[in-house]
Design a protein around this motif. Structure first.
Motif, PDB file in Angstrom:
ATOM      1  N   LEU A 114       0.873  -1.170   0.000  1.00  0.00           N
ATOM      2  CA  LEU A 114       0.000   0.000   0.000  1.00  0.00           C
ATOM      3  C   LEU A 114       0.911   1.221   0.000  1.00  0.00           C
ATOM      4  O   LEU A 114       1.754   1.392   0.890  1.00  0.00           O
ATOM      5  CB  LEU A 114      -0.895   0.006   1.242  1.00  0.00           C
ATOM      6  CG  LEU A 114      -1.877   1.168   1.364  1.00  0.00           C
ATOM      7  CD1 LEU A 114      -2.963   1.071   0.299  1.00  0.00           C
ATOM      8  CD2 LEU A 114      -2.508   1.196   2.763  1.00  0.00           C
ATOM      9  N   TYR A 115       0.747   2.063  -1.018  1.00  0.00           N
ATOM     10  CA  TYR A 115       1.595   3.244  -1.182  1.00  0.00           C
ATOM     11  C   TYR A 115       0.873   4.504  -0.709  1.00  0.00           C
ATOM     12  O   TYR A 115      -0.362   4.574  -0.740  1.00  0.00           O
ATOM     13  CB  TYR A 115       1.987   3.398  -2.652  1.00  0.00           C
ATOM     14  CG  TYR A 115       2.798   2.250  -3.195  1.00  0.00           C
ATOM     15  CD1 TYR A 115       4.163   2.149  -2.944  1.00  0.00           C
ATOM     16  CD2 TYR A 115       2.196   1.239  -3.950  1.00  0.00           C
ATOM     17  CE1 TYR A 115       4.909   1.087  -3.428  1.00  0.00           C
ATOM     18  CE2 TYR A 115       2.935   0.169  -4.437  1.00  0.00           C
ATOM     19  CZ  TYR A 115       4.282   0.092  -4.175  1.00  0.00           C
ATOM     20  OH  TYR A 115       5.015  -0.963  -4.659  1.00  0.00           O
TER      21      TYR A 115
ATOM     22  N   LEU B  88       4.979   3.940  -7.185  1.00  0.00           N
ATOM     23  CA  LEU B  88       5.683   2.808  -6.584  1.00  0.00           C
ATOM     24  C   LEU B  88       7.055   3.173  -6.043  1.00  0.00           C
ATOM     25  O   LEU B  88       7.666   2.385  -5.312  1.00  0.00           O
ATOM     26  CB  LEU B  88       5.773   1.658  -7.585  1.00  0.00           C
ATOM     27  CG  LEU B  88       6.528   1.862  -8.908  1.00  0.00           C
ATOM     28  CD1 LEU B  88       8.036   1.755  -8.754  1.00  0.00           C
ATOM     29  CD2 LEU B  88       6.030   0.862  -9.946  1.00  0.00           C
ATOM     30  N   ARG B  89       7.573   4.345  -6.396  1.00  0.00           N
ATOM     31  CA  ARG B  89       8.876   4.768  -5.876  1.00  0.00           C
ATOM     32  C   ARG B  89       8.779   5.384  -4.486  1.00  0.00           C
ATOM     33  O   ARG B  89       9.798   5.643  -3.850  1.00  0.00           O
ATOM     34  CB  ARG B  89       9.516   5.763  -6.853  1.00  0.00           C
ATOM     35  CG  ARG B  89       9.845   5.136  -8.210  1.00  0.00           C
ATOM     36  CD  ARG B  89      10.445   6.146  -9.165  1.00  0.00           C
ATOM     37  NE  ARG B  89      10.752   5.544 -10.467  1.00  0.00           N
ATOM     38  CZ  ARG B  89      11.230   6.201 -11.509  1.00  0.00           C
ATOM     39  NH1 ARG B  89      11.474   7.515 -11.409  1.00  0.00           N
ATOM     40  NH2 ARG B  89      11.468   5.579 -12.648  1.00  0.00           N
ATOM     41  N   LYS B  90       7.575   5.630  -4.036  1.00  0.00           N
ATOM     42  CA  LYS B  90       7.389   6.154  -2.686  1.00  0.00           C
ATOM     43  C   LYS B  90       7.507   5.010  -1.668  1.00  0.00           C
ATOM     44  O   LYS B  90       7.137   3.870  -1.957  1.00  0.00           O
ATOM     45  CB  LYS B  90       6.002   6.804  -2.556  1.00  0.00           C
ATOM     46  CG  LYS B  90       5.822   8.065  -3.379  1.00  0.00           C
ATOM     47  CD  LYS B  90       6.604   9.226  -2.782  1.00  0.00           C
ATOM     48  CE  LYS B  90       6.298  10.519  -3.535  1.00  0.00           C
ATOM     49  NZ  LYS B  90       7.033  11.669  -2.939  1.00  0.00           N
ATOM     50  N   PRO B  91       8.005   5.292  -0.470  1.00  0.00           N
ATOM     51  CA  PRO B  91       8.061   4.253   0.564  1.00  0.00           C
ATOM     52  C   PRO B  91       6.655   3.747   0.892  1.00  0.00           C
ATOM     53  O   PRO B  91       5.741   4.546   1.103  1.00  0.00           O
ATOM     54  CB  PRO B  91       8.677   4.975   1.770  1.00  0.00           C
ATOM     55  CG  PRO B  91       9.394   6.158   1.189  1.00  0.00           C
ATOM     56  CD  PRO B  91       8.579   6.566   0.003  1.00  0.00           C
TER      57      PRO B  91
ATOM     58  N   GLY C 167       2.731   4.465 -16.782  1.00  0.00           N
ATOM     59  CA  GLY C 167       2.195   3.223 -17.324  1.00  0.00           C
ATOM     60  C   GLY C 167       1.743   2.217 -16.292  1.00  0.00           C
ATOM     61  O   GLY C 167       1.161   1.184 -16.653  1.00  0.00           O
ATOM     62  N   ASN C 168       1.989   2.486 -15.028  1.00  0.00           N
ATOM     63  CA  ASN C 168       1.509   1.599 -13.966  1.00  0.00           C
ATOM     64  C   ASN C 168       0.126   2.038 -13.508  1.00  0.00           C
ATOM     65  O   ASN C 168      -0.098   3.232 -13.241  1.00  0.00           O
ATOM     66  CB  ASN C 168       2.477   1.631 -12.773  1.00  0.00           C
ATOM     67  CG  ASN C 168       3.820   1.022 -13.114  1.00  0.00           C
ATOM     68  OD1 ASN C 168       3.887  -0.088 -13.638  1.00  0.00           O
ATOM     69  ND2 ASN C 168       4.892   1.749 -12.842  1.00  0.00           N
TER      70      ASN C 168
ATOM     71  N   ALA D 258      -2.729   4.022  -2.319  1.00  0.00           N
ATOM     72  CA  ALA D 258      -2.979   3.312  -3.570  1.00  0.00           C
ATOM     73  C   ALA D 258      -2.339   1.929  -3.569  1.00  0.00           C
ATOM     74  O   ALA D 258      -1.322   1.687  -2.904  1.00  0.00           O
ATOM     75  CB  ALA D 258      -2.442   4.130  -4.750  1.00  0.00           C
ATOM     76  N   VAL D 259      -2.945   1.016  -4.332  1.00  0.00           N
ATOM     77  CA  VAL D 259      -2.404  -0.325  -4.545  1.00  0.00           C
ATOM     78  C   VAL D 259      -2.384  -0.592  -6.048  1.00  0.00           C
ATOM     79  O   VAL D 259      -3.109   0.036  -6.819  1.00  0.00           O
ATOM     80  CB  VAL D 259      -3.249  -1.403  -3.845  1.00  0.00           C
ATOM     81  CG1 VAL D 259      -3.147  -1.292  -2.344  1.00  0.00           C
ATOM     82  CG2 VAL D 259      -4.708  -1.341  -4.294  1.00  0.00           C
ATOM     83  N   MET D 260      -1.570  -1.548  -6.441  1.00  0.00           N
ATOM     84  CA  MET D 260      -1.513  -1.929  -7.839  1.00  0.00           C
ATOM     85  C   MET D 260      -2.846  -2.535  -8.278  1.00  0.00           C
ATOM     86  O   MET D 260      -3.362  -3.448  -7.639  1.00  0.00           O
ATOM     87  CB  MET D 260      -0.391  -2.935  -8.077  1.00  0.00           C
ATOM     88  CG  MET D 260       0.987  -2.326  -8.010  1.00  0.00           C
ATOM     89  SD  MET D 260       1.245  -1.179  -9.392  1.00  0.00           S
ATOM     90  CE  MET D 260       2.909  -0.610  -9.030  1.00  0.00           C
TER      91      MET D 260
END
Length: 282
Positions: A110-111, A116-119, A140-141, A151-153
């Protein structure tokens, strides 16, 4: 009458009990409880309100409970998924918000935002239920966004109404996940937790503990074993991946592992004796 009710599945104490048990147990007071929802990634459920005591099971974020009492920072609850009763810190539950999606991979991050580059701010297990309010794309993600902006993938989620097809295939996704007594998540899991969680993801409610699970389905013989059948020992359960291969969370490898069934029976026998039963549940 009280003594024949399983305290793991029925909420009753001398001073307080579930209203549904009125007439079956003696208690000073009865209550129907109030709904609540787990708000932390994984919440340990204890048999008594004491963090130093071992856990019975775990609840995942988004799962709902009935709360019978809040006292001294603890909540006495019963899980809606499998009726398990126990105590968890009161800070681990909150108001019920209808989930829209659940995690379908063993673990996901969970960001703090769709990046995704955030801890990451949390690790979520398969089975976690989330209320998604939006979508976003970064380089693109694709992400699903929650109400607080985290957020989650998107590829790690599926609507709660959509079950996975093959519970054995679900269980194999946990290969090498660490063994954890009382664990019921992709962070750590025990033998009956693996069976229950995999079946839950395939849309089948299933009891939590091995003695409960051993009463479900149809009894079969050792010679009839095939994919999806369960093998029980005293205090242990494994899933047959095929007629020769056992899949189980175990204290020998301290992981979820594949093992030749006959070799497993021989190895386990010195401590747990021979299997106590074979069940076909689907």
């Amino acid at each position: 009458m009280t003594n024949i009710l399983d305290r793991r599945l029925h909420a009753f104490r001398p001073d307080l009990a579930d209203q549904a048990l009125q007439g079956q147990v003696e208690a000073d007071r009865f209550t129907k409880g109030e709904p609540a929802q787990v708000t932390v990634p994984v919440a340990a459920l204890h048999p008594v309100p004491d963090l130093a005591r071992g856990i019975d099971t775990e609840l995942l974020i988004g799962e709902t409970v009935r709360v019978f009492e809040r006292a001294d920072g603890w909540a006495w609850v019963q899980a809606d998924e499998d009726d398990y009763v126990g105590y968890l810190p009161e800070t681990h539950i909150g108001p019920v918000r209808a989930p829209t999606h659940r995690i379908i991979v063993p673990r996901s991050f969970l960001y703090p935002e769709p990046e995704l580059r955030k801890p990451h701010v949390a690790v979520l297990s398969m089975g976690s239920q989330l209320q998604i309010v939006g979508e976003a794309e970064t380089r693109g993600n694709h992400y699903h966004v929650l109400a607080d902006g985290t957020a989650v993938m998107s590829s790690h989620c599926r609507p709660v109404s959509e079950d996975l097809d093959d519970y054995v295939a679900v269980a194999t996704r946990f290969i090498e996940t660490p063994y954890l007594w009382g664990g019921r998540s992709g962070i750590g899991i025990d033998c009956s937790g693996l069976t229950q969680l995999a079946l839950m993801m395939a849309g089948k409610k299933f009891p939590r503990d091995t003695d409960m699970q051993a009463r479900v389905g149809t009894e079969i013989t050792r010679e009839d074993l095939r994919r999806g059948d369960l093998v029980f020992w005293k205090g242990h359960v494994g899933i047959m991946e095929d007629a020769e291969t056992l899949l189980h969370a175990n204290g020998h490898t301290m992981t979820v592992a594949r093992e030749n069934f006959e070799a497993a029976v021989k190895r386990i026998g010195w401590l747990y004796e021979q299997p106590t039963g074979y069940r076909r549940i689907l």
